[in-house]
Design an enzyme around this catalytic site. Structure first.
Site, PDB file in Angstrom:
ATOM      1  CB  CYS A 333      53.703  44.137  53.885  1.00 13.27           C
ATOM      2  SG  CYS A 333      53.457  44.400  55.625  1.00 13.27           S
ATOM      3  NE  ARG A 362      49.362  50.551  61.256  1.00 11.43           N
ATOM      4  CZ  ARG A 362      50.594  50.911  60.937  1.00 11.43           C
ATOM      5  NH1 ARG A 362      51.277  51.717  61.740  1.00 11.43           N
ATOM      6  NH2 ARG A 362      51.160  50.473  59.831  1.00 11.43           N
ATOM      7  CD  GLN A 380      51.193  52.224  56.148  1.00 11.65           C
ATOM      8  OE1 GLN A 380      50.828  51.150  55.702  1.00 11.65           O
ATOM      9  NE2 GLN A 380      52.185  52.335  57.016  1.00 11.65           N
ATOM     10  CG  ASP A 382      53.126  50.463  52.167  1.00 12.25           C
ATOM     11  OD1 ASP A 382      54.361  50.502  52.157  1.00 12.25           O
ATOM     12  OD2 ASP A 382      52.449  49.762  52.936  1.00 12.25           O
ATOM     13  CG  HIS A 384      55.359  46.184  49.858  1.00 14.64           C
ATOM     14  ND1 HIS A 384      54.044  46.582  49.810  1.00 14.64           N
ATOM     15  CD2 HIS A 384      55.701  46.183  51.177  1.00 14.64           C
ATOM     16  CE1 HIS A 384      53.609  46.799  51.040  1.00 14.64           C
ATOM     17  NE2 HIS A 384      54.593  46.568  51.884  1.00 14.64           N
ATOM     18  CE  LYS A 463      61.662  51.886  62.806  1.00 12.80           C
ATOM     19  NZ  LYS A 463      60.388  52.448  63.174  1.00 12.80           N
ATOM     20  CG  HIS A 509      57.913  46.721  54.309  1.00 14.29           C
ATOM     21  ND1 HIS A 509      56.670  46.156  54.391  1.00 14.29           N
ATOM     22  CD2 HIS A 509      58.794  45.773  54.702  1.00 14.29           C
ATOM     23  CE1 HIS A 509      56.800  44.909  54.822  1.00 14.29           C
ATOM     24  NE2 HIS A 509      58.073  44.649  55.018  1.00 14.29           N
TER      25      HIS A 509
END
Length: 635
Positions: A333, A362, A380, A382, A384, A463, A509
């Site tokens: 992000c 991570r 990911q 991902d 946005h 979420k 997200h």
RNA sequence: GCCCUUGUAGUUCAGUGAUAGAACAAUUGCCUCGUAAGCAAUGAACGUAGGUUUGAUUCCUACCAAGGGCUCCA
């Protein structure tokens, strides 16, 4: 003589003598019912069969084929196991012994380390207790009396539990064994017919790593031997399709000592991944997404600004460049924020959907790493989405439909969970409420069912998570839609509204697959490695019968690969049966056997992985058929 | 990170205080073959580092890695 009225599940009223036990009532309804009765439900509460009913109320029987019945059985089995452990190791202290989804466990504190071999000894002791058919009795005592009992056994865990309880405490006893327990239980130990102890593990007292480590024994129990056998068989099945095993056999990926938690994708795993990504890109383009790529390493200032330093530092990796501190991204992000800020945006541009296949790292605890499912770096899928506040609900509605489309292609069922504000989170109560309500509205106004998880949200917003269910009934969290009012604030994101003024956009997200690597792990297990043709890393293996057919095999291969079909030719000097066996074990969807006849007619003998020999068709026909199968993503 | 278990060939598994064995896979040769394993030969391993011992893959210690588990409240 006093009589009381009991309302049965069919709404009829039954009159019985006051003080009749649950068991006796069941017998009066039907002897057959009494035989299958495990316990009763009186005024909504589960009660023992020996429980005497003294007042009017609702009544129903819990039988051996109900989930509550099995639960009671497992709970009693856990007690029997504790009794056996105490007989074998009298100094053992008992912690807790609840039932869980497919069985039960009991936590013990004892000097001796329980080994897998000990499980057999414990089982043998349990069989004795079962053979003795000890009656299980309930006593109600005061807290002080209960405390006295467990003090004698020097059991500080039970004392701790008792301290947290209200006044009345119940104790269950069978033979020389007693335990603090809410119940209900089976009426006697002899009713346990089929059980098995499965494993030993360490577990912290109350799940807290600052508390002592206890030894946990897992087991399961069923009313019928055949159910137990079926359960054990299902476990075996799951083991057979374990993605770590299948991944090695099909040469999809490896995990090496040199990179614990950092998976290597092999060529075939990469084919699979690329196929998933092609599909992903195609759908995202259609849905109006733009794709970006942001750096893996970014200056530490950025992570201070995004809040990750305060909320996620423990899970991050750091490095130094030219004396400056940098961090390896654990999320995409902040990079996405910088891309948004790179130019001015008009309200006309919104919603702006920026997709990114971002590789994140991570730091996960070494003990939790697991194949592709729990790793230290992953991609990911991902995106946005930046939008006007009034666009939230529609955007989320569209997103749910979008994610649904993906999961359907793989034949997954799924359910959604809404998670609300956790402790240690950023932002005002008001923002959280607005965000949470927007998600709720999108779910409820579209008639979706969902589970509510209080306090389980991300640190920056609430979420919706998508939990998909694989063919063995296991669930996996994959997709997630997270609303975020914090990040636009922290990065001072703006758009120019109709009024010519700057305004704050809202951001979402979201991921669909979640982690591409983990999704690969899930589909490996879901399909047991036998991927549908569109996904299969190798879709066709051409098998020439003898060396004289190699040339024609190449003709076949050229035609197919000209249509983009992924294939291999098996030119080894082996017998047909041998080559077929190997292709079969590699779970390749189609084998094309070519010999003299096929060469003559420009045809192929088709063998399907599932159905075996399908007979001979012309090469053109096969090419068209498989192209259509791939195109339609047939399962 | 913590607890328990486990590390032997590419894989699955034997085994031992002194010479480490098999199956499948791989390589080579023979067989030229029609729908789930043809025959033979060959190469290939004791996780890492210390210690005990005349001698350690085996026993001990540490480390590394893997597997099971650490939410589901008497």
């Amino acid at each position: 003589m006093n009589y009381i009225n009991l309302k049965l599940p069919d709404d009829s009223i039954m009159q019985v003598k006051k003080g009749t036990t649950v068991q006796e009532v069941a017998y009066q309804i039907s002897p057959r019912l009494a035989k299958d009765a495990v316990c009763g439900r009186y005024n909504g509460d589960l009660v023992d069969l020996q429980y005497p009913i003294n007042a009017d109320g609702t009544y129903s029987v819990v039988t051996i084929d109900s989930p509550e019945g099995i639960d009671v059985l497992r709970h009693t089995t856990a007690h029997v196991m504790a009794q056996a452990v105490l007989r074998l190791w009298p100094d053992a202290k008992l912690a807790i012994g609840p039932t869980i989804e497919n069985g039960f466990y009991y936590d013990f504190d004892l000097g001796h380390s329980i080994t897998p071999e000990d499980l057999e000894t414990i089982e043998a002791e349990m069989h004795k207790i079962i053979a003795d058919d000890l009656p299980v009795k309930r006593f109600e005592v005061s807290k002080d009396e209960a405390a006295q009992l467990f003090k004698e056994r020097n059991d500080n865990y039970k004392l701790e539990l008792i301290a947290d309880l209200d006044n009345e405490v119940s104790i269950y006893q069978q033979g020389d064994f007693f335990d603090l327990c809410r119940g209900p239980h089976l009426s006697s130990t002899g009713r346990i017919k089929a059980f098995k102890l499965l494993s030993v593990a360490g577990a912290y007292w109350r799940g807290d790593d600052s508390k002592p480590m206890l030894q946990r024994i897992y087991g399961t129990a069923f009313f019928k031997k055949s159910d137990l056998d079926a359960y054990l068989k299902r476990m075996e099945e799951a083991k057979k399709r374990d993605h770590r095993k299948v991944g090695r056999e099909l040469e999809l990926f490896v995990l090496l000592e040199e990179g614990p938690g950092f998976p290597f994708l092999l060529p075939k795993g990469m084919e699979l991944r690329n196929t998933l990504i092609d599909f992903w890109r195609e759908e995202h383009k259609k849905a109006g997404y733009l794709e970006i790529s942001t750096p893996i390493i970014l200056h530490q200032n950025l992570w201070h600004r995004s809040g990750h330093w305060d909320h996620y530092k423990e899970n991050m990796y750091f490095t130094k460049i030219d004396g400056e501190d940098y961090a390896i991204k654990p999320m995409n992000c902040p990079g996405g924020m910088l891309v948004y800020k790179n130019k001015m945006h008009s309200y006309r541009d919104l919603p702006l959907r920026l997709g990114e296949l971002g590789l994140v790292h991570r730091h996960e605890l070494s003990g939790v790493l697991h194949g592709l499912m729990r790793v230290r770096n992953f991609t990911q899928d991902d995106a946005h989405i930046f939008m006007l506040p009034e666009q939230i609900k529609d955007e989320i509605t569209d997103l749910i439909a979008f994610i649904d489309k993906f999961y359907s292609v793989f034949g997954f069922k799924y359910h959604m969970e809404l998670s609300t504000r956790p402790e240690n989170s950023m932002g005002s109560d008001e923002d959280w409420e607005v965000a949470t309500n927007a998600l709720k509205a999108a779910l409820e106004e579209n008639g979706y069912e969902y589970i509510l998880n209080e306090g389980d949200g991300a640190f920056y917003g609430p979420k919706i998570d998508f939990h998909l269910e694989d063919c063995l009934g296991r669930t996996w969290q994959c997709g997630t839609i997270q609303l975020d009012f914090q990040m636009p604030e922290r990065f001072d994101l703006t758009y120019v509204g109709q009024d010519g003024e700057k305004h704050r956009p809202v951001m979402i997200h979201r991921v669909v697959f979640g982690s591409i690597e983990r999704f690969i792990g899930i589909i490996i297990e879901h399909f047991a490695g036998a991927f549908p043709t569109w996904l299969a890393p190798v879709q066709v293996r051409v098998i020439p019968i003898a060396q004289g057919h190699h040339e024609y095999a190449t003709v076949v291969a050229d035609q197919l690969s000209g249509k983009g079909i992924r294939l291999e030719i098996d030119q080894r000097n082996e017998k047909l049966g041998y080559k077929i066996r190997e292709a079969q074990m590699q779970k390749i969807p189609y084998m094309l056997i070519v010999g003299d006849q096929e060469k003559e007619n420009n045809s192929v003998a088709v063998r399907s992985r599932e159905e075996g020999d399908l007979g001979t068709v012309s090469l053109d026909e096969f090419t068209d058929n498989i192209a259509e199968e791939i195109n339609s993503k047939t399962l």
